[in-house]
Design an enzyme around this catalytic site. Structure first.
Site, mmCIF file in Angstrom:
data_model
loop_
_atom_site.group_PDB
_atom_site.id
_atom_site.type_symbol
_atom_site.label_atom_id
_atom_site.label_comp_id
_atom_site.label_asym_id
_atom_site.label_seq_id
_atom_site.Cartn_x
_atom_site.Cartn_y
_atom_site.Cartn_z
ATOM 1 N N TRP A 123 -5.961 3.033 -11.465
ATOM 2 C CA TRP A 123 -6.008 1.938 -12.432
ATOM 3 C C TRP A 123 -6.962 2.703 -13.243
ATOM 4 O O TRP A 123 -8.036 3.470 -13.205
ATOM 5 C CB TRP A 123 -7.051 0.874 -11.632
ATOM 6 N N GLU A 152 -1.939 -0.173 -11.193
ATOM 7 C CA GLU A 152 -2.911 -1.605 -11.142
ATOM 8 C C GLU A 152 -3.326 -2.092 -12.347
ATOM 9 O O GLU A 152 -3.565 -1.483 -13.036
ATOM 10 C CB GLU A 152 -4.331 -1.342 -10.143
ATOM 11 N N LYS A 201 -4.478 -5.135 -14.981
ATOM 12 C CA LYS A 201 -5.782 -6.395 -15.166
ATOM 13 C C LYS A 201 -5.514 -7.012 -16.214
ATOM 14 O O LYS A 201 -4.952 -6.725 -17.192
ATOM 15 C CB LYS A 201 -6.928 -5.247 -15.260
ATOM 16 N N ASP A 230 -4.539 -6.911 -7.397
ATOM 17 C CA ASP A 230 -6.178 -7.204 -7.115
ATOM 18 C C ASP A 230 -6.308 -8.801 -7.502
ATOM 19 O O ASP A 230 -6.107 -9.150 -8.364
ATOM 20 C CB ASP A 230 -6.726 -6.377 -8.158
ATOM 21 N N HIS A 266 -7.752 -9.862 -10.852
ATOM 22 C CA HIS A 266 -7.332 -9.100 -11.955
ATOM 23 C C HIS A 266 -6.197 -10.128 -12.738
ATOM 24 O O HIS A 266 -5.292 -9.671 -13.129
ATOM 25 C CB HIS A 266 -6.785 -8.009 -11.710
ATOM 26 N N HIS A 322 -5.528 -5.160 -3.262
ATOM 27 C CA HIS A 322 -6.991 -4.991 -3.289
ATOM 28 C C HIS A 322 -7.703 -6.693 -3.349
ATOM 29 O O HIS A 322 -7.640 -7.368 -4.415
ATOM 30 C CB HIS A 322 -7.554 -4.497 -4.930
ATOM 31 N N ASP A 325 -13.344 -11.646 -13.158
ATOM 32 C CA ASP A 325 -13.105 -10.464 -12.104
ATOM 33 C C ASP A 325 -14.554 -9.774 -11.596
ATOM 34 O O ASP A 325 -14.983 -9.025 -12.025
ATOM 35 C CB ASP A 325 -12.434 -9.233 -12.576
ATOM 36 N N ASP A 372 -15.765 -9.735 -8.619
ATOM 37 C CA ASP A 372 -15.943 -8.790 -7.430
ATOM 38 C C ASP A 372 -16.816 -9.266 -6.437
ATOM 39 O O ASP A 372 -17.759 -8.533 -5.689
ATOM 40 C CB ASP A 372 -15.967 -7.404 -7.662
ATOM 41 N N ASP A 396 -11.699 -4.495 -2.235
ATOM 42 C CA ASP A 396 -12.109 -4.050 -3.481
ATOM 43 C C ASP A 396 -13.230 -5.123 -4.086
ATOM 44 O O ASP A 396 -12.762 -6.156 -4.960
ATOM 45 C CB ASP A 396 -10.955 -3.703 -4.552
#
Length: 415
Positions: free
Chosen positions: A184, A223, A225, A256, A259, A283, A291, A293, A323
């Site tokens: 990424w 990956e 985004k 992800d 993302h 992820h 995003d 997390d 992730d």
């Protein structure tokens, strides 16, 4: 406690059997469900290369005390977390977590020798390793890395990523199981740009160079985004770009869950992508408005993601990574919450009467389909998960709280 868990499980076993679901088989499948736990939750993505702030379109928030400050503390926290999660799980490393022996090793100079102690540690602790290149938080990161028009900078990151593939290959060889390596890069523009095609042409060329050499003991993931912090207007490695590249080159796309645009469903991409690519990497995090997390929980989007994997018959075609990096709460607790939540989602997906609801849909029995899906939300899957914990000799329910509070009092609070 174990006796009451057993009684509850036997009742659950009988209820699921009425729908043709063998809970013993499901428990075997769950035992073979291996998460790739991410090393960067333990220290807010700091790594061991420098003490600078995060740059490159990402950000960790929170300052809860007790984060890991070195490789020994990081490993101790990971082992503690793993001891509270039933099953056997992998560990996902970023390149900045190498064992550099207190010396500065630039990213185009890193090699397998800087991860030999990780390979040894993993073998000693029954843990297989996965890997990630690291393009952020470096003087040459800027806004563009593999898509940088400056050939010197671009070549630096190409060399870095090639070396990461060599490290991954060595890990896979040592553990007798392919190391899953994710690429990424944060590349993008903060404001309007007219050079989209040029940047993407450069990224494609960089990836072609990176993947030119076959590495038999690792697998490549790419990956995408929507945007990075400070790079909101344009992302070079978008989902469209990487989906096309993966399909054309036999690479593994990484989904992800943070993302995508908030109105998109990551779960819906499973069946779409698996028609064109060999495998998928996940992820799994929890985006809150962006995003962000946050720690994975058993919410509807995560449950639907695992349902789609099971419904597609793709258990062996998906790699399951976590992730998130929440520095606002106990970090060991964050590991355990997210890992067990992902397991619970997989368990519920495996306990779904897929063939029956598929039959209802094909027969146009929409009421029956919807009713059964709703009823199964209240089925006693928790009793099955408790049995899984007992068989793996890990604490049940809120007993986990006491274990983590004890570790905090005796270990992390003293840092």
């Amino acid at each position: 406690m174990k006796e009451s868990v057993k009684k509850a499980y036997e009742i659950a076993k009988e209820r699921y059997a009425a729908f043709g679901i063998d809970t013993e088989k499901v428990l075997e499948q769950l035992q073979d469900f291996h998460l790739s736990m991410h090393c960067w939750q333990a220290d807010d993505v700091a790594g061991f290369e420098s003490t600078g702030d995060l740059t490159g379109g990402i950000q960790a928030t929170g300052n809860y005390p007790g984060k890991a400050r070195n490789i020994d503390e990081l490993r101790a926290d990971i082992l503690k977390a793993k001891s509270l999660v039933p099953g056997t799980h992998r560990l996902n490393l970023h390149e900045i977590y190498g064992d550099f022996g207190g010396k500065f090793v630039d990213r185009d100079e890193v090699g397998p020798e800087h991860f030999q102690s990780w390979i040894d540690w993993a073998a000693e602790n029954d843990t297989k390793l996965d890997f990630n290149s690291t393009s952020f938080s470096h003087p040459k990161s800027g806004n563009l890395s593999l898509s940088n028009p400056d050939k010197g900078i671009r070549d630096f990151w190409i060399e870095h990523t090639k070396r990461c593939r060599e490290i991954s290959n060595q890990m896979g060889l040592a553990q007798g199981d392919p190391c899953i390596m994710n690429v990424w890069v944060h590349d993008g523009c903060k404001d309007q740009s007219v050079n989209h095609f040029m940047y993407r042409e450069l990224l494609k060329d960089s990836l072609d160079q990176i993947f030119a050499e076959e590495m038999p003991h690792m697998k490549d993931c790419i990956e995408g985004k929507v945007f990075g912090i400070g790079l909101e207007s344009f992302t070079v490695g978008s989902h469209d770009f990487y989906t096309a590249y993966a399909a054309a080159n036999g690479k593994i796309p990484t989904i992800d869950t943070g993302h995508y645009h908030p109105t998109e469903s990551p779960a819906d991409k499973v069946s779409a992508l698996l028609n064109f690519v060999p495998e998928l990497m996940l992820h799994v995090s929890r985006p809150v408005r962006w995003d962000s997390d946050h720690v994975t929980i058993k919410d509807d989007p995560t449950q639907e993601l695992f349902n789609e994997i099971v419904r597609a018959g793709a258990l062996e075609r998906v790699h399951y990574g976590l992730d998130y990096f929440d520095g606002a709460i106990n970090r060991t607790g964050a590991y355990v919450i997210g890992s067990r939540a992902a397991q619970k989602c997989m368990l519920c997906a495996l306990l779904e009467p897929t063939e029956l609801i598929r039959k209802y849909e094909l027969e146009g029995k929409t009421f029956q389909l919807l009713h059964l899906l709703e009823e199964f939300k209240a089925m006693p899957w928790g009793a099955v998960y408790d049995e899984f914990c007992v068989r793996n000799d890990v604490p049940l329910g809120d007993a986990v709280i006491a274990e983590i509070e004890k570790y905090e009092a005796e270990v992390t609070s003293k840092r």
